[in-house]
Design a protein around this motif. Structure first.
Motif, PDB file in Angstrom:
ATOM      1  N   ILE A 150      42.175  36.080  32.153  1.00  0.00           N
ATOM      2  CA  ILE A 150      43.158  35.135  31.577  1.00  0.00           C
ATOM      3  C   ILE A 150      44.563  35.557  32.013  1.00  0.00           C
ATOM      4  N   MET A 151      44.838  36.861  31.909  1.00  0.00           N
ATOM      5  CA  MET A 151      46.182  37.348  32.280  1.00  0.00           C
ATOM      6  C   MET A 151      46.468  37.049  33.758  1.00  0.00           C
ATOM      7  N   LEU A 154      47.385  33.459  33.999  1.00  0.00           N
ATOM      8  CA  LEU A 154      48.654  33.105  33.348  1.00  0.00           C
ATOM      9  C   LEU A 154      49.863  33.678  34.086  1.00  0.00           C
ATOM     10  N   LEU A 157      51.348  31.571  36.688  1.00  0.00           N
ATOM     11  CA  LEU A 157      52.174  30.458  36.223  1.00  0.00           C
ATOM     12  C   LEU A 157      53.552  30.916  35.741  1.00  0.00           C
ATOM     13  N   SER A 158      53.648  32.216  35.410  1.00  0.00           N
ATOM     14  CA  SER A 158      54.888  32.697  34.813  1.00  0.00           C
ATOM     15  C   SER A 158      55.956  32.965  35.868  1.00  0.00           C
ATOM     16  N   PHE A 164      55.882  39.281  30.283  1.00  0.00           N
ATOM     17  CA  PHE A 164      54.597  39.305  29.577  1.00  0.00           C
ATOM     18  C   PHE A 164      54.067  40.737  29.499  1.00  0.00           C
ATOM     19  N   GLY A 235      39.458  32.316  31.386  1.00  0.00           N
ATOM     20  CA  GLY A 235      40.162  32.801  32.578  1.00  0.00           C
ATOM     21  C   GLY A 235      39.645  32.156  33.840  1.00  0.00           C
ATOM     22  N   LEU A 238      40.732  28.544  33.954  1.00  0.00           N
ATOM     23  CA  LEU A 238      42.177  28.469  34.233  1.00  0.00           C
ATOM     24  C   LEU A 238      42.462  28.723  35.709  1.00  0.00           C
TER      25      LEU A 238
END
Lengths: 255, 267
Positions: A150-151, A154, A157-158, A164, A235, A238
């Motif tokens: 998941i990280m 994500l 996208l950051s 984070f 994850g 995603l």
């Protein structure tokens, strides 16, 4: 399986190339000294299990944040994301292999803690229930890898993944009961803690070092594995969605 | 006088550019929801250990120590500025310029350090009351300058370390993280420094945080002004000592790097 194994091997080589990748392992002994010193100073050697398991979980979580989380972002930064995605092997499977390699390295933290306890504090860590202990470590490694996927998705996208990485450490150590069990938190936080696999893992690991029998092992292990599987599923979905969208829009290098 | 004015100009621009760097990392929203939440959680994490020990005194000891160490963390984080300078390709330009790189490095992290001191105080004043920590008024006001002193003392130490690791970019992350956790271990944050063997106790007294934190504990415990001032003066001496060492050695480290090309081309 070959793509997964290739990802695993690749990450081991990447980690060997730069000491920054094993940074959390360098701080494990210092965390262990700090926690053991607090309990020794307070005359509470009965809490040694708490002090020795917390640095292991911290290392696994930190590696997931710092290394696994940066895998896709790192590929993009180095300009290898496009060829990696264009290759016939499934990109998410390769990422899974790489993440599992990082988690496996993280398990070395237990050896570090064992040495610190033995050499500096004269404490010999007795694993009273070795099978539950090993099963919990394996389930935790699985769950931390799932969360890391998941990280990894994500962070792509950051705009600033560092934000984070700096922020997602201690909130999870508190909510996950990494050192202090979640029963010490206000009641209204307990539902939140119960969906964080760390809270189940931490309790199980501490119980494995305790003389008393480990209660409800299967159900508690099942909770860790289930939360890890949910992490993997979210994850994976995603990552696949982000990559599909980027390929469709021609923005893979600019996700 | 012209020389002082020039130095002041370099300091001013360095502080401003450091602040803009920081604004690139955090917006107000991500600062509050990311950084501040982490700070409050970190302090809570350690304060909860006191609850586990069933001791209010331990809870408050751990809470105060781990709130104040946030200020030092910011000071040490400023060490990443050197890495950033290299990554941005501006390090060689900075070294080639007539102004001293030491002054630039000693100023660029001022904003980060000030922000960390503010975070530490915010953490102490938010988490403290949750764990029933008494903050005696008006004595508690003294905690503000003392926390700033701790932050800048750590920053002076960090500037010295920046010179040491300037040519070894690969070790920057390790140095920053190991320094922070070492300070947390040794400097009376989680256990009194007397817990450790005497040589370590002696080393701890020369490191940032130790004396300043003791002064802050004195303020909150209602100790007399003389004791507080003695510890504060010791922290100020530590700050000046590391700053002097940083300014004295930085040029030498840069000189080595220029001679063997390791400033720009080492891994």
């Amino acid at each position: 399986v070959r793509a997964f194994a290739a990802g695993f091997r690749l990450q081991l080589r990447v980690v060997r190339s730069d000491a920054d990748y094993v940074l959390p392992l360098a701080t494990v002994p210092l965390f262990a000294i700090t926690f053991l010193a607090i309990f020794r100073h307070a005359g509470r050697d009965d809490l040694t299990a708490y002090a020795v398991m917390a640095p292991v979980l911290i290392a696994l979580w930190a590696l997931a944040l710092l290394d696994s989380g940066e895998i896709v972002e790192g590929d993009r930064w180095q300009g290898v994301l496009e060829p990696a995605v264009a290759a016939p092997a499934s990109f998410p499977v390769i990422v899974l292999g790489r993440i599992l390699a990082v988690t496996t390295i993280g398990l070395l933290s237990f050896a570090e803690v064992w040495l610190v306890a033995r050499l500096l504090f004269g404490i010999s860590i007795e694993i009273e229930h070795p099978i539950p202990f090993l099963l919990t470590l394996a389930a935790t490694a699985f769950a931390v890898s799932g969360t890391a996927v998941i990280m990894a998705a994500l962070f792509v996208l950051s705009r600033t993944p560092r934000t984070f990485q700096n922020s997602l450490s201690f909130p999870f150590y508190v909510l996950g009961g990494v050192l202090v069990p979640v029963s010490f938190l206000p009641d209204w936080l307990e539902p939140v803690s119960s969906v964080i696999f760390l809270s189940w893992s931490a309790d199980l690991l501490r119980d494995s070092l305790d003389e008393a029998a480990v209660d409800d092992l299967a159900a508690r292990l099942g909770a860790v594995v289930l939360l890890g599987a949910v992490g993997f599923a979210i994850g994976y979905a995603l990552l696949a969605r982000i990559l599909h969208r980027a390929r469709s829009h021609g923005t893979l290098d600019l996700v | 006088l012209t020389r002082i004015r020039e130095i002041w100009r370099v300091v001013r621009y360095s502080v401003v550019s450091g602040a803009y760097d920081y604004f690139e990392i955090y917006t107000l929203k991500s600062w509050v929801l990311g950084w501040l939440v982490r700070v409050l959680s970190q302090i809570t994490f350690f304060a909860l250990i006191g609850r586990l020990l069933d001791s209010e005194a331990q809870t408050h000891f751990l809470l105060i120590g781990n709130a104040i160490v946030i200020a030092a963390m910011g000071g040490i984080f400023a060490l990443f500025m050197t890495t950033a300078e290299r990554a941005n390709g501006t390090l060689s330009l900075l070294v080639a310029s007539p102004s001293s790189p030491a002054i630039v490095f000693a100023s660029r992290g001022v904003y980060v350090t000030a922000d960390a001191a503010f975070s530490a105080l915010l953490g102490l004043f938010i988490v403290g009351p949750i764990f029933d920590l008494a903050l005696p008024w008006p004595e508690v006001v003294m905690v503000v300058p003392l926390t700033v002193l701790v932050g800048f003392s750590a920053y002076a130490f960090s500037t010295f370390l920046a010179g040491l690791v300037l040519r070894h970019r690969e070790s920057n992350g390790l140095v920053v993280n190991a320094t922070i956790v070492s300070l947390m271990t040794l400097c009376g944050i989680n256990v009194p420094i007397s817990f450790f063997p005497e040589p370590l106790e002696w080393i701890a007294s020369l490191l940032p945080v130790t004396n300043g934190l003791e002064a802050i504990r004195d303020v909150l415990n209602g100790e007399g002004a003389r004791v507080i001032l003695a510890n504060a003066a010791a922290e100020a001496a530590v700050l000046l000592g590391w700053l002097t060492l940083a300014l004295a050695t930085f040029g030498r480290f840069v000189g080595h790097g220029r001679r063997d090309g390791s400033l720009e081309f080492a891994s």
